[in-house]
Design a protein around this motif. Structure first.
Motif, PDB file in Angstrom:
ATOM      1  N   THR A 249       0.841  -1.190   0.000  1.00 35.60           N
ATOM      2  CA  THR A 249       0.000   0.000   0.000  1.00 35.60           C
ATOM      3  C   THR A 249       0.878   1.241   0.000  1.00 35.60           C
ATOM      4  O   THR A 249       1.920   1.284   0.664  1.00 35.60           O
ATOM      5  N   SER A 250       0.462   2.243  -0.749  1.00 37.61           N
ATOM      6  CA  SER A 250       1.149   3.532  -0.734  1.00 37.61           C
ATOM      7  C   SER A 250       0.115   4.634  -0.717  1.00 37.61           C
ATOM      8  O   SER A 250      -1.027   4.445  -1.138  1.00 37.61           O
ATOM      9  N   ALA A 251       0.524   5.777  -0.184  1.00 40.44           N
ATOM     10  CA  ALA A 251      -0.396   6.916  -0.091  1.00 40.44           C
ATOM     11  C   ALA A 251       0.342   8.188  -0.461  1.00 40.44           C
ATOM     12  O   ALA A 251       1.546   8.336  -0.214  1.00 40.44           O
ATOM     13  N   GLY A 252      -0.388   9.116  -1.047  1.00 42.67           N
ATOM     14  CA  GLY A 252       0.191  10.409  -1.428  1.00 42.67           C
ATOM     15  C   GLY A 252      -0.650  11.089  -2.471  1.00 42.67           C
ATOM     16  O   GLY A 252      -1.382  10.434  -3.232  1.00 42.67           O
ATOM     17  N   HIS A 253      -0.555  12.427  -2.515  1.00 43.30           N
ATOM     18  CA  HIS A 253      -1.309  13.222  -3.492  1.00 43.30           C
ATOM     19  C   HIS A 253      -2.803  12.902  -3.429  1.00 43.30           C
ATOM     20  O   HIS A 253      -3.456  12.700  -4.451  1.00 43.30           O
ATOM     21  N   TYR A 254      -3.328  12.816  -2.205  1.00 42.45           N
ATOM     22  CA  TYR A 254      -4.759  12.579  -1.975  1.00 42.45           C
ATOM     23  C   TYR A 254      -5.218  11.243  -2.573  1.00 42.45           C
ATOM     24  O   TYR A 254      -6.356  11.099  -2.997  1.00 42.45           O
ATOM     25  N   ARG A 288      -3.241  -6.043  -9.681  1.00 44.59           N
ATOM     26  CA  ARG A 288      -4.529  -5.409  -9.421  1.00 44.59           C
ATOM     27  C   ARG A 288      -4.300  -4.187  -8.544  1.00 44.59           C
ATOM     28  O   ARG A 288      -3.740  -4.291  -7.457  1.00 44.59           O
ATOM     29  N   ARG A 289      -4.705  -3.040  -9.047  1.00 45.85           N
ATOM     30  CA  ARG A 289      -4.511  -1.784  -8.327  1.00 45.85           C
ATOM     31  C   ARG A 289      -5.857  -1.230  -7.889  1.00 45.85           C
ATOM     32  O   ARG A 289      -6.705  -0.922  -8.720  1.00 45.85           O
ATOM     33  N   LYS A 290      -6.031  -1.114  -6.584  1.00 46.72           N
ATOM     34  CA  LYS A 290      -7.247  -0.502  -6.042  1.00 46.72           C
ATOM     35  C   LYS A 290      -6.879   0.888  -5.536  1.00 46.72           C
ATOM     36  O   LYS A 290      -6.113   1.021  -4.579  1.00 46.72           O
TER      37      LYS A 290
END
Length: 400
Positions: A249-254, A288-290
């Motif tokens: 999992t990664s997070a960034g730019h909303y 698979r990208r969610k």
């Protein structure tokens, strides 16, 4: 135009030290270029023009007017290590000369410098992707916008090579030429769907490298066969299928992105369409990208073929790293170097200046400070000492 100034005694004494700083990494390589102006003795030396072009671009110049302006403002300092027999060239001269330099020559200059760098680094991942320089077309002539394919090292933030796409062709013909420019042995090559061709796979395997190639619907029976296999595998909860799995999992730019990767050896799929026609083909991959965005969610699978064994963690890392060419190179070129707005169109100018920008990105990226590229260019404009730091051979693998 600044001309006719004689360097002071202090400047003359610093000429040799400045030369020692620049020549091992830049000036000697520039001097190896053939001057395309053969009909008469030029007013300005080729080494001076190219060196000022690189220095000015590092310091924030994005067009030839800015390059000439930089030269005029820094004339006294530049004259301590460049000859400048007739002062600083005009912006028209910069445009004309960069348009005349033979692209193959300029590319060899770039590759010689890269060789100095890559010999110090362990390059394991090489990503190939194309980009169009949108402002390089000319409405009043048949000149189309320059499209080129770059090779990018995500581990070291380096452009390794560039190959122009012929106006009457596409990336399929450019990629083999690009691969020939590099030593790819023991590397993993990732390419988007345009480059998923059997001859390209054969070339990669022949050179001792591995590949991960994207599959799209235009790959016919192979795409349908891979897609159908994974669909049935998911529906049956992978019953009787040996596979490897990785997620992250990664997070960034909303945005929050959850990735799942399944890798299956083709030895388990005896009826996989056309599998035997692909040199080195060993595994198929589903990603698979969610993605959760501020305004909704997306959930989309993607498929790949690879010559690698079924190592899900390695393949997942390689595929994810491929997209760094978008934000690590293409975005930087458009936003920080204003490449898409460049109206350089004369002769070979678009191709040569595009390569010059990539050289400057390499120099800036290899500097160990964590400042943004825009900040580093600003510092280079303010500080000659920092500019000279950028021009030294990279020593650190860490980069912003």
């Amino acid at each position: 135009m600044a001309k006719g100034f004689a360097p002071s005694e202090q400047e003359q004494s610093s000429r040799s030290s400045s030369s020692r700083t620049l020549q091992p990494t830049l000036l000697e390589e520039i001097k190896a270029l053939d001057d395309p102006r053969t009909k008469r003795k030029p007013d300005h030396l080729l080494v001076d023009i190219v060196a000022i072009g690189i220095l000015a671009t590092l310091a924030g110049a994005d067009n030839m007017v800015a390059v000439a302006t930089y030269g005029q403002e820094e004339y006294e300092w530049l004259s301590t290590f460049l000859d400048l027999p007739n002062g600083i060239p005009s912006h028209d001269t910069f445009s004309r000369v960069f348009g005349l330099i033979e692209p193959d020559q300029f590319n060899q200059f770039f590759l010689r410098w890269i060789k100095h760098v890559s010999e110090q680094l362990d390059i394991q991942l090489i990503h190939l992707d194309g980009k169009t320089l949108r402002g390089s077309y000319d409405r009043e002539s048949p000149l189309k916008a320059l499209h080129s394919v770059s090779a990018w090292s995500s581990e070291h933030h380096l452009v390794l090579a560039q190959q122009r796409v012929d106006e009457k062709s596409n990336e399929i013909t450019a990629i083999p030429e690009l691969l020939k420019l590099m030593d790819i042995k023991q590397s993993i090559i990732t390419i988007d769907a345009m480059g998923t061709q059997r001859e390209i796979a054969r070339q990669i395997i022949k050179e001792g490298a591995d590949y991960i190639l994207a599959l799209k619907a235009n790959h016919g029976n192979l795409y349908k066969s891979v897609k159908t296999f994974f669909k049935k595998a998911v529906e049956t909860d992978w019953d009787g299928i040996e596979y490897r799995y990785d997620d992250g999992t990664s997070a960034g730019h909303y945005r929050i992105e959850y990735r799942q990767v399944w890798v299956v050896p083709i030895a388990q799929i005896p009826n996989l369409a056309n599998a035997k026609k692909w040199p080195g083909f060993k595994s198929i991959v589903m990603v698979r990208r969610k993605r959760t965005l501020w305004n909704g969610e997306t959930d989309k699978p993607a498929y790949y073929i690879s010559s690698l064994e079924a190592d899900a963690a390695l393949i997942a890392h390689s595929i994810r790293s491929h997209w760094s060419i978008e934000n690590g190179l293409h975005w930087v070129l458009d936003v920080t170097f204003n490449e898409d707005h460049s109206r350089i169109r004369m002769g070979h100018g678009p191709e040569n200046v595009a390569l010059l920008r990539r050289l400057c990105i390499n120099l800036i990226k290899q500097h160990p400070s964590k400042d943004s590229i825009a900040t580093k260019r600003f510092r280079a404009a303010l500080s000659r000492e920092f500019l000279l730091e950028l021009l030294s051979l990279p020593q650190s693998k860490d980069s912003d």
